[in-house]
Design an enzyme around this catalytic site. Structure first.
Site, PDB file in Angstrom:
ATOM      1  N   ASP A 193       0.842  -1.200   0.000  1.00 52.71           N
ATOM      2  CA  ASP A 193       0.000   0.000   0.000  1.00 52.71           C
ATOM      3  C   ASP A 193       0.876   1.249   0.000  1.00 52.71           C
ATOM      4  O   ASP A 193       2.078   1.174   0.270  1.00 52.71           O
ATOM      5  CB  ASP A 193      -1.004   0.004   1.173  1.00 52.71           C
ATOM      6  CG  ASP A 193      -0.373  -0.306   2.520  1.00 52.71           C
ATOM      7  OD1 ASP A 193       0.875  -0.287   2.624  1.00 52.71           O
ATOM      8  OD2 ASP A 193      -1.125  -0.547   3.471  1.00 52.71           O
ATOM      9  N   GLU A 244      -9.986  -0.833   4.683  1.00 51.00           N
ATOM     10  CA  GLU A 244     -10.669  -0.411   5.904  1.00 51.00           C
ATOM     11  C   GLU A 244     -11.941  -1.246   6.100  1.00 51.00           C
ATOM     12  O   GLU A 244     -12.397  -1.925   5.170  1.00 51.00           O
ATOM     13  CB  GLU A 244     -11.035   1.080   5.792  1.00 51.00           C
ATOM     14  CG  GLU A 244      -9.841   1.998   5.569  1.00 51.00           C
ATOM     15  CD  GLU A 244      -8.982   2.217   6.815  1.00 51.00           C
ATOM     16  OE1 GLU A 244      -8.992   1.371   7.733  1.00 51.00           O
ATOM     17  OE2 GLU A 244      -8.290   3.246   6.861  1.00 51.00           O
ATOM     18  N   HIS A 276      -8.008  -3.389   9.875  1.00 51.87           N
ATOM     19  CA  HIS A 276      -7.655  -3.310   8.455  1.00 51.87           C
ATOM     20  C   HIS A 276      -6.416  -4.141   8.146  1.00 51.87           C
ATOM     21  O   HIS A 276      -5.555  -4.359   8.998  1.00 51.87           O
ATOM     22  CB  HIS A 276      -7.528  -1.863   7.968  1.00 51.87           C
ATOM     23  CG  HIS A 276      -6.319  -1.111   8.416  1.00 51.87           C
ATOM     24  ND1 HIS A 276      -6.299   0.263   8.513  1.00 51.87           N
ATOM     25  CD2 HIS A 276      -5.075  -1.513   8.792  1.00 51.87           C
ATOM     26  CE1 HIS A 276      -5.103   0.648   8.912  1.00 51.87           C
ATOM     27  NE2 HIS A 276      -4.355  -0.405   9.097  1.00 51.87           N
TER      28      HIS A 276
HETATM   29  P1  PGA Z   1       1.366  -0.697  12.983  1.00 53.47           P
HETATM   30  O1  PGA Z   1       0.358  -0.681  11.750  1.00 53.47           O
HETATM   31  O2  PGA Z   1       2.322  -1.809  12.741  1.00 53.47           O
HETATM   32  O3  PGA Z   1       2.028   0.653  12.939  1.00 53.47           O
HETATM   33  O4  PGA Z   1       0.556  -0.916  14.209  1.00 53.47           O
HETATM   34  C1  PGA Z   1      -0.252  -1.869  11.373  1.00 53.47           C
HETATM   35  C2  PGA Z   1      -1.284  -1.590  10.297  1.00 53.47           C
HETATM   36  O5  PGA Z   1      -1.953  -0.538  10.351  1.00 53.47           O
HETATM   37  O6  PGA Z   1      -1.427  -2.442   9.405  1.00 53.47           O
END
Ligand code: PGA
Length: 249
Positions: free
Chosen positions: A76, A149, A144
Protein backbone atom coordinates in the site's frame (compact mmCIF):
# COMPACT_ATOMS: atom_id res chain seq x y z
CA UNK A 1 -20.55 -11.29 4.44
CA UNK A 2 -20.99 -12.75 7.90
CA UNK A 3 -20.54 -16.34 8.91
CA UNK A 4 -20.04 -17.68 12.40
CA UNK A 5 -17.22 -20.16 12.00
CA UNK A 6 -13.88 -20.19 10.26
CA UNK A 7 -13.24 -22.43 7.30
CA UNK A 8 -9.56 -22.78 8.16
CA UNK A 9 -7.70 -22.44 11.43
CA UNK A 10 -4.66 -20.18 11.00
CA UNK A 11 -1.49 -21.43 12.64
CA UNK A 12 -0.91 -19.32 15.75
CA UNK A 13 2.50 -18.84 17.28
CA UNK A 14 2.84 -16.79 20.45
CA UNK A 15 6.20 -15.49 21.72
CA UNK A 16 7.17 -13.87 25.00
CA UNK A 17 8.47 -10.66 23.46
CA UNK A 18 8.11 -8.64 20.25
CA UNK A 19 11.80 -9.36 19.59
CA UNK A 20 11.21 -13.12 19.72
CA UNK A 21 8.20 -12.72 17.42
CA UNK A 22 10.42 -10.77 14.99
CA UNK A 23 13.01 -13.55 14.97
CA UNK A 24 10.31 -16.14 14.23
CA UNK A 25 8.96 -13.97 11.39
CA UNK A 26 12.48 -13.54 10.00
CA UNK A 27 12.85 -17.34 10.11
CA UNK A 28 9.80 -17.66 7.84
CA UNK A 29 11.36 -15.27 5.32
CA UNK A 30 14.80 -16.91 5.58
CA UNK A 31 13.35 -20.38 4.98
CA UNK A 32 11.42 -19.23 1.92
CA UNK A 33 14.51 -17.53 0.49
CA UNK A 34 16.51 -20.74 1.00
CA UNK A 35 13.87 -22.93 -0.62
CA UNK A 36 12.70 -20.88 -3.53
CA UNK A 37 14.47 -19.22 -6.41
CA UNK A 38 13.38 -15.58 -6.76
CA UNK A 39 10.61 -15.66 -4.14
CA UNK A 40 7.89 -13.04 -4.43
CA UNK A 41 7.23 -11.38 -1.07
CA UNK A 42 4.85 -8.57 -0.14
CA UNK A 43 6.42 -6.21 2.40
CA UNK A 44 4.26 -3.96 4.58
CA UNK A 45 5.17 -0.87 6.57
CA UNK A 46 4.24 0.05 10.15
CA UNK A 47 5.85 0.00 13.55
CA UNK A 48 5.13 -3.73 14.02
CA UNK A 49 7.53 -4.47 11.17
CA UNK A 50 10.52 -2.61 12.67
CA UNK A 51 11.68 -5.72 14.53
CA UNK A 52 11.37 -8.02 11.52
CA UNK A 53 13.28 -5.68 9.24
CA UNK A 54 15.98 -5.07 11.87
CA UNK A 55 16.44 -8.83 12.22
CA UNK A 56 16.59 -9.31 8.43
CA UNK A 57 19.19 -6.53 8.16
CA UNK A 58 21.21 -8.21 10.90
CA UNK A 59 21.11 -11.51 9.06
CA UNK A 60 22.18 -9.84 5.81
CA UNK A 61 25.25 -8.28 7.44
CA UNK A 62 26.16 -10.92 10.01
CA UNK A 63 24.92 -14.18 8.52
CA UNK A 64 25.24 -13.54 4.80
CA UNK A 65 21.51 -13.85 4.20
CA UNK A 66 21.00 -12.86 0.57
CA UNK A 67 17.81 -11.04 -0.30
CA UNK A 68 18.87 -9.65 -3.66
CA UNK A 69 16.98 -12.38 -5.52
CA UNK A 70 13.73 -11.53 -3.76
CA UNK A 71 10.99 -9.84 -5.78
CA UNK A 72 9.52 -7.33 -3.34
CA UNK A 73 5.93 -6.24 -3.72
CA UNK A 74 4.48 -3.00 -2.39
CA UNK A 75 1.31 -3.52 -0.38
CA UNK A 76 0.00 0.00 0.00
CA UNK A 77 1.01 3.63 -0.43
CA UNK A 78 -0.41 7.10 -0.06
CA UNK A 79 -1.83 8.70 -3.18
CA UNK A 80 0.19 11.61 -4.55
CA UNK A 81 3.55 10.84 -2.96
CA UNK A 82 6.72 10.51 -5.00
CA UNK A 83 10.34 9.52 -4.37
CA UNK A 84 11.00 12.89 -2.74
CA UNK A 85 8.29 12.43 -0.11
CA UNK A 86 10.08 11.25 3.04
CA UNK A 87 6.83 10.12 4.64
CA UNK A 88 6.00 7.76 1.78
CA UNK A 89 5.79 4.07 2.55
CA UNK A 90 8.29 3.46 -0.20
CA UNK A 91 10.86 5.73 1.55
CA UNK A 92 10.15 4.07 4.91
CA UNK A 93 10.69 0.60 3.45
CA UNK A 94 13.77 1.66 1.45
CA UNK A 95 15.46 2.90 4.61
CA UNK A 96 14.68 -0.17 6.67
CA UNK A 97 14.92 -3.03 4.18
CA UNK A 98 15.23 -2.45 0.46
CA UNK A 99 18.47 -0.43 0.42
CA UNK A 100 20.30 -2.17 3.29
CA UNK A 101 19.35 -5.61 1.90
CA UNK A 102 20.17 -4.75 -1.72
CA UNK A 103 16.60 -5.66 -2.61
CA UNK A 104 16.18 -3.58 -5.72
CA UNK A 105 13.55 -5.60 -7.59
CA UNK A 106 10.48 -4.04 -6.10
CA UNK A 107 7.07 -3.74 -7.74
CA UNK A 108 5.61 -0.38 -6.81
CA UNK A 109 2.04 0.69 -6.72
CA UNK A 110 1.06 3.42 -9.18
CA UNK A 111 0.50 5.85 -6.33
CA UNK A 112 1.47 9.17 -7.89
CA UNK A 113 -1.56 9.41 -10.14
CA UNK A 114 -3.39 6.08 -10.11
CA UNK A 115 -5.72 5.27 -13.00
CA UNK A 116 -7.74 2.14 -13.74
CA UNK A 117 -5.10 1.30 -16.37
CA UNK A 118 -2.09 1.72 -14.06
CA UNK A 119 -3.82 -0.21 -11.26
CA UNK A 120 -4.66 -2.97 -13.71
CA UNK A 121 -1.07 -3.14 -14.93
CA UNK A 122 0.17 -3.47 -11.31
CA UNK A 123 -2.09 -6.52 -10.91
CA UNK A 124 -0.93 -7.83 -14.30
CA UNK A 125 2.71 -7.45 -13.20
CA UNK A 126 1.94 -9.41 -10.05
CA UNK A 127 0.41 -12.17 -12.13
CA UNK A 128 3.39 -12.12 -14.52
CA UNK A 129 5.68 -12.77 -11.56
CA UNK A 130 3.66 -15.92 -10.91
CA UNK A 131 1.79 -14.51 -7.92
CA UNK A 132 2.91 -13.89 -4.37
CA UNK A 133 4.69 -16.61 -2.40
CA UNK A 134 4.41 -14.84 0.95
CA UNK A 135 2.30 -11.83 1.91
CA UNK A 136 3.46 -10.32 5.18
CA UNK A 137 0.78 -8.24 6.90
CA UNK A 138 0.23 -6.15 9.99
CA UNK A 139 -3.21 -5.47 11.39
CA UNK A 140 -4.69 -2.04 12.08
CA UNK A 141 -6.45 -1.21 15.31
CA UNK A 142 -9.70 -1.31 13.34
CA UNK A 143 -8.86 -4.67 11.77
CA UNK A 144 -7.66 -3.31 8.46
CA UNK A 145 -5.15 -5.25 6.37
CA UNK A 146 -3.11 -3.08 4.05
CA UNK A 147 -5.44 -0.08 3.64
CA UNK A 148 -8.56 -2.19 3.34
CA UNK A 149 -10.67 -0.41 5.90
CA UNK A 150 -13.77 -1.96 7.54
CA UNK A 151 -16.43 -2.55 4.91
CA UNK A 152 -13.94 -3.29 2.12
CA UNK A 153 -15.28 -6.09 -0.06
CA UNK A 154 -13.69 -9.51 0.41
CA UNK A 155 -13.10 -9.74 -3.34
CA UNK A 156 -11.65 -6.22 -3.72
CA UNK A 157 -8.71 -5.67 -6.05
CA UNK A 158 -5.90 -3.10 -6.02
CA UNK A 159 -7.59 0.29 -5.95
CA UNK A 160 -7.74 3.79 -4.54
CA UNK A 161 -9.23 3.87 -1.04
CA UNK A 162 -10.27 6.63 1.34
CA UNK A 163 -8.47 6.52 4.67
CA UNK A 164 -10.82 6.76 7.58
CA UNK A 165 -10.23 9.22 10.42
CA UNK A 166 -8.82 6.58 12.76
CA UNK A 167 -6.22 5.43 10.25
CA UNK A 168 -5.24 8.99 9.38
CA UNK A 169 -4.82 9.69 13.08
CA UNK A 170 -2.68 6.56 13.56
CA UNK A 171 -0.38 7.70 10.74
CA UNK A 172 -0.09 11.32 11.84
CA UNK A 173 3.01 10.48 13.88
CA UNK A 174 4.98 9.84 10.73
CA UNK A 175 4.28 13.20 9.12
CA UNK A 176 6.38 16.28 9.85
CA UNK A 177 3.30 18.39 9.12
CA UNK A 178 0.50 16.44 10.82
CA UNK A 179 -2.14 18.19 8.75
CA UNK A 180 -0.55 16.80 5.59
CA UNK A 181 -1.55 13.13 6.04
CA UNK A 182 -3.16 12.19 2.73
CA UNK A 183 -6.81 11.17 2.78
CA UNK A 184 -6.38 8.64 -0.01
CA UNK A 185 -4.16 5.63 -0.56
CA UNK A 186 -3.61 2.89 -3.09
CA UNK A 187 -3.95 -0.56 -1.60
CA UNK A 188 -3.87 -4.15 -2.68
CA UNK A 189 -7.42 -5.42 -2.31
CA UNK A 190 -8.47 -8.16 0.06
CA UNK A 191 -9.06 -10.41 -2.96
CA UNK A 192 -5.53 -9.62 -4.19
CA UNK A 193 -4.01 -10.43 -0.80
CA UNK A 194 -5.98 -13.68 -0.54
CA UNK A 195 -4.32 -14.95 -3.74
CA UNK A 196 -0.91 -15.16 -2.03
CA UNK A 197 0.18 -18.74 -1.51
CA UNK A 198 1.01 -18.05 2.14
CA UNK A 199 0.15 -15.21 4.50
CA UNK A 200 2.06 -14.18 7.61
CA UNK A 201 0.29 -11.73 9.90
CA UNK A 202 2.32 -10.18 12.70
CA UNK A 203 0.80 -8.39 15.71
CA UNK A 204 2.54 -7.21 18.85
CA UNK A 205 1.63 -5.13 21.88
CA UNK A 206 -1.46 -4.84 24.08
CA UNK A 207 -3.18 -2.38 21.73
CA UNK A 208 -3.71 -5.22 19.22
CA UNK A 209 -5.17 -7.74 21.70
CA UNK A 210 -8.84 -6.83 21.22
CA UNK A 211 -8.79 -6.63 17.45
CA UNK A 212 -6.78 -9.84 17.15
CA UNK A 213 -9.43 -11.73 19.13
CA UNK A 214 -12.17 -10.13 17.01
CA UNK A 215 -10.37 -11.06 13.80
CA UNK A 216 -9.54 -14.67 14.66
CA UNK A 217 -12.26 -15.66 17.09
CA UNK A 218 -15.17 -13.36 16.25
CA UNK A 219 -17.47 -13.52 13.25
CA UNK A 220 -15.93 -13.50 9.79
CA UNK A 221 -17.11 -10.16 8.52
CA UNK A 222 -15.92 -7.42 6.21
CA UNK A 223 -16.37 -5.08 9.21
CA UNK A 224 -13.16 -6.70 10.52
CA UNK A 225 -11.16 -7.12 7.30
CA UNK A 226 -8.49 -9.37 8.87
CA UNK A 227 -11.19 -11.91 9.75
CA UNK A 228 -11.54 -12.64 6.02
CA UNK A 229 -8.07 -14.24 6.18
CA UNK A 230 -9.71 -17.23 7.88
CA UNK A 231 -10.95 -18.20 4.43
CA UNK A 232 -7.31 -18.78 3.36
CA UNK A 233 -5.77 -22.23 3.91
CA UNK A 234 -2.22 -21.10 4.68
CA UNK A 235 -2.15 -18.30 7.24
CA UNK A 236 0.33 -18.02 10.11
CA UNK A 237 -0.28 -15.49 12.87
CA UNK A 238 2.81 -14.55 14.88
CA UNK A 239 2.23 -12.50 18.03
CA UNK A 240 3.77 -11.64 21.34
CA UNK A 241 1.94 -12.54 24.55
CA UNK A 242 0.50 -9.03 24.92
CA UNK A 243 -1.22 -9.14 21.53
CA UNK A 244 -2.41 -12.70 22.20
CA UNK A 245 -3.84 -11.86 25.62
CA UNK A 246 -7.50 -11.93 24.54
CA UNK A 247 -7.29 -15.02 22.34
CA UNK A 248 -9.01 -17.97 23.98
CA UNK A 249 -8.08 -20.81 21.64
P1 PGA B 1 1.37 -0.70 12.98
O1 PGA B 1 0.36 -0.68 11.75
O2 PGA B 1 2.32 -1.81 12.74
O3 PGA B 1 2.03 0.65 12.94
O4 PGA B 1 0.56 -0.92 14.21
C1 PGA B 1 -0.25 -1.87 11.37
C2 PGA B 1 -1.28 -1.59 10.30
O5 PGA B 1 -1.95 -0.54 10.35
O6 PGA B 1 -1.43 -2.44 9.40
Amino acid sequence: MITTSSRYAPTRRVFDTPAAAAVAAADVVTKLVAERDQPVITFPTGSTMEGLYAELRRRVTEEKLELDQVRGIQLDEYVGVDDETPESFRAWLSDRLLRPAGLDRFLRLPSLAPTPESLGSYEASLAALGGVDLAILGIGGNGHIAFNEPGSPADSRTRVVQLNARTQEANRRYWGDPTAVPSEAVSQGIGTIMEARAILLIATGPAKAGILADAFEGPITTEVPASILRGHPNVTVITDTDAAAKLRG
